[in-house]
Scaffold this motif. Structure first.
Motif, PDB file in Angstrom:
ATOM      1  N   ASP A  88      21.826   9.634  33.101  1.00 21.57           N
ATOM      2  CA  ASP A  88      21.000   9.100  34.192  1.00 21.57           C
ATOM      3  C   ASP A  88      19.708   9.897  34.325  1.00 21.57           C
ATOM      4  OD1 ASP A  88      22.916   7.183  34.785  1.00 21.57           O
ATOM      5  OD2 ASP A  88      23.695   8.245  36.541  1.00 21.57           O
ATOM      6  N   SER A  89      19.828  11.210  34.255  1.00 25.23           N
ATOM      7  CA  SER A  89      18.665  12.081  34.362  1.00 25.23           C
ATOM      8  C   SER A  89      17.691  11.827  33.212  1.00 25.23           C
ATOM      9  CB  SER A  89      19.134  13.540  34.366  1.00 25.23           C
ATOM     10  OG  SER A  89      18.051  14.427  34.347  1.00 25.23           O
ATOM     11  N   TYR A  90      18.202  11.814  32.001  1.00 30.04           N
ATOM     12  CA  TYR A  90      17.355  11.615  30.824  1.00 30.04           C
ATOM     13  C   TYR A  90      16.655  10.261  30.872  1.00 30.04           C
ATOM     14  CZ  TYR A  90      15.733  12.217  26.052  1.00 30.04           C
ATOM     15  OH  TYR A  90      14.935  12.380  24.948  1.00 30.04           O
ATOM     16  N   ALA A  91      17.404   9.223  31.239  1.00 33.36           N
ATOM     17  CA  ALA A  91      16.845   7.870  31.309  1.00 33.36           C
ATOM     18  C   ALA A  91      15.734   7.766  32.359  1.00 33.36           C
ATOM     19  CB  ALA A  91      17.946   6.860  31.617  1.00 33.36           C
ATOM     20  N   SER A  92      15.764   8.627  33.368  1.00 35.50           N
ATOM     21  CA  SER A  92      14.712   8.596  34.392  1.00 35.50           C
ATOM     22  C   SER A  92      13.482   9.400  33.977  1.00 35.50           C
ATOM     23  CB  SER A  92      15.252   9.120  35.725  1.00 35.50           C
ATOM     24  OG  SER A  92      15.354  10.517  35.692  1.00 35.50           O
ATOM     25  N   GLY A  93      13.491   9.980  32.782  1.00 34.28           N
ATOM     26  CA  GLY A  93      12.340  10.704  32.272  1.00 34.28           C
ATOM     27  C   GLY A  93      12.383  12.205  32.500  1.00 34.28           C
ATOM     28  N   VAL A  94      13.481  12.698  33.039  1.00 31.93           N
ATOM     29  CA  VAL A  94      13.619  14.134  33.302  1.00 31.93           C
ATOM     30  C   VAL A  94      14.046  14.856  32.018  1.00 31.93           C
ATOM     31  CG1 VAL A  94      14.921  15.857  34.609  1.00 31.93           C
ATOM     32  CG2 VAL A  94      14.175  13.764  35.725  1.00 31.93           C
ATOM     33  N   ARG A  95      13.570  16.105  31.862  1.00 33.85           N
ATOM     34  CA  ARG A  95      13.976  16.915  30.716  1.00 33.85           C
ATOM     35  C   ARG A  95      14.508  18.282  31.137  1.00 33.85           C
ATOM     36  NH1 ARG A  95      13.880  12.497  29.497  1.00 33.85           N
ATOM     37  NH2 ARG A  95      12.829  11.497  27.761  1.00 33.85           N
ATOM     38  N   ILE A  96      14.569  18.553  32.453  1.00 25.34           N
ATOM     39  CA  ILE A  96      15.128  19.796  32.988  1.00 25.34           C
ATOM     40  C   ILE A  96      16.124  19.414  34.066  1.00 25.34           C
ATOM     41  CG2 ILE A  96      14.640  21.984  34.156  1.00 25.34           C
ATOM     42  CD1 ILE A  96      11.694  21.615  33.155  1.00 25.34           C
ATOM     43  N   HIS A  97      17.334  19.960  33.970  1.00 22.61           N
ATOM     44  CA  HIS A  97      18.410  19.532  34.864  1.00 22.61           C
ATOM     45  C   HIS A  97      19.132  20.745  35.444  1.00 22.61           C
ATOM     46  CE1 HIS A  97      21.534  16.077  35.372  1.00 22.61           C
ATOM     47  NE2 HIS A  97      21.563  16.892  36.411  1.00 22.61           N
ATOM     48  N   SER A  98      19.210  20.820  36.762  1.00 22.15           N
ATOM     49  CA  SER A  98      19.911  21.919  37.431  1.00 22.15           C
ATOM     50  C   SER A  98      21.213  21.413  38.036  1.00 22.15           C
ATOM     51  CB  SER A  98      19.026  22.491  38.545  1.00 22.15           C
ATOM     52  OG  SER A  98      19.770  23.382  39.347  1.00 22.15           O
ATOM     53  N   HIS A  99      22.305  22.075  37.689  1.00 23.09           N
ATOM     54  CA  HIS A  99      23.636  21.762  38.220  1.00 23.09           C
ATOM     55  C   HIS A  99      24.119  23.002  38.965  1.00 23.09           C
ATOM     56  CE1 HIS A  99      24.241  18.362  35.266  1.00 23.09           C
ATOM     57  NE2 HIS A  99      23.296  19.057  34.681  1.00 23.09           N
ATOM     58  N   SER A 100      24.240  22.911  40.270  1.00 18.69           N
ATOM     59  CA  SER A 100      24.706  24.069  41.051  1.00 18.69           C
ATOM     60  C   SER A 100      25.964  23.718  41.825  1.00 18.69           C
ATOM     61  CB  SER A 100      23.610  24.539  42.006  1.00 18.69           C
ATOM     62  OG  SER A 100      22.602  25.193  41.322  1.00 18.69           O
ATOM     63  N   TYR A 101      26.941  23.308  41.107  1.00 16.97           N
ATOM     64  CA  TYR A 101      28.226  22.978  41.698  1.00 16.97           C
ATOM     65  C   TYR A 101      29.286  23.386  40.685  1.00 16.97           C
ATOM     66  CZ  TYR A 101      27.698  19.131  38.472  1.00 16.97           C
ATOM     67  OH  TYR A 101      27.489  18.407  37.334  1.00 16.97           O
ATOM     68  N   GLY A 102      30.508  23.301  41.051  1.00 22.04           N
ATOM     69  CA  GLY A 102      31.539  23.634  40.087  1.00 22.04           C
ATOM     70  C   GLY A 102      32.896  23.760  40.734  1.00 22.04           C
ATOM     71  N   PHE A 103      33.823  24.143  39.940  1.00 22.82           N
ATOM     72  CA  PHE A 103      35.194  24.302  40.394  1.00 22.82           C
ATOM     73  C   PHE A 103      35.475  25.782  40.605  1.00 22.82           C
ATOM     74  CE2 PHE A 103      34.950  20.521  37.757  1.00 22.82           C
ATOM     75  CZ  PHE A 103      35.438  19.572  38.633  1.00 22.82           C
ATOM     76  N   SER A 104      36.339  26.070  41.529  1.00 21.52           N
ATOM     77  CA  SER A 104      36.631  27.476  41.804  1.00 21.52           C
ATOM     78  C   SER A 104      38.044  27.855  41.373  1.00 21.52           C
ATOM     79  CB  SER A 104      36.431  27.768  43.299  1.00 21.52           C
ATOM     80  OG  SER A 104      37.249  26.915  44.060  1.00 21.52           O
TER      81      SER A 104
END
Length: 170
Positions: free
Chosen positions: A121-137
């Protein structure tokens, strides 16, 4: 970040960053949006059960670190002056927000369908930098190679012009 700004005149202009997190401020593109982001939001992507507004504040905080322009703390984006303000690393970049939380206080997190979906989804919208700040504990998953990890590796291998950044913890 300030050294890159001051020494090389790099402010993030022309860059688009996806923030996959709990949403962004009021969750709509309007004058109600926080001044540090106003006018630089390229869009919102909501997944089933999610809400673009950020009732938890985490997504807004992460976006501020990445691309807040510090307008409310004394910067002058029109003259590219960010010293002494709380501007983020790329204060002239635009943001594409992938919201992965709900407004339900008893079940606030709604994880995306898969890493593959968020990256595509990010790539298709033209983005090339992606930040993910979530996760499992779950400590049992730390350092393991999972199906999600495989999806990220596959995407990065196929799209070499794309950078995906994952938080190592808060």
């Amino acid at each position: 970040a300030r050294d890159a700004d001051n020494n090389f005149n790099l402010h993030g202009e022309g860059q688009r960053i996806t923030i996959t997190d709990t949403g962004l401020d009021v969750g709509i593109i309007s004058t109600l949006m926080h001044d540090d982001f106003e006018g630089r939001i390229s869009g919102f992507k909501n997944y089933k059960g999610t809400s673009p507004d950020d009732l938890q504040g985490h997504g807004t905080h992460v976006a501020g670190i990445a691309l807040g322009n510090g307008k409310l703390s004394g910067s002058n984006p029109f003259t590219h002056q960010y010293d002494g303000s709380y501007a983020g690393v790329a204060p002239e970049a635009t943001v594409y927000v992938q919201a992965i939380s709900s407004d339900d206080p008893f079940d606030p997190f709604v994880y995306p369908p898969s890493e593959f979906v968020t990256l595509q989804d990010s790539y298709a919208s033209g983005v090339r930098i992606h930040s993910h700040s979530y996760g499992f504990s779950l400590p049992s998953t730390f350092g393991t190679y999972t199906g999600s990890t495989t999806q990220v590796d596959d995407h990065i291998w196929r799209f070499k012009d794309y950078v995906a950044i994952y938080a190592a913890g808060n």
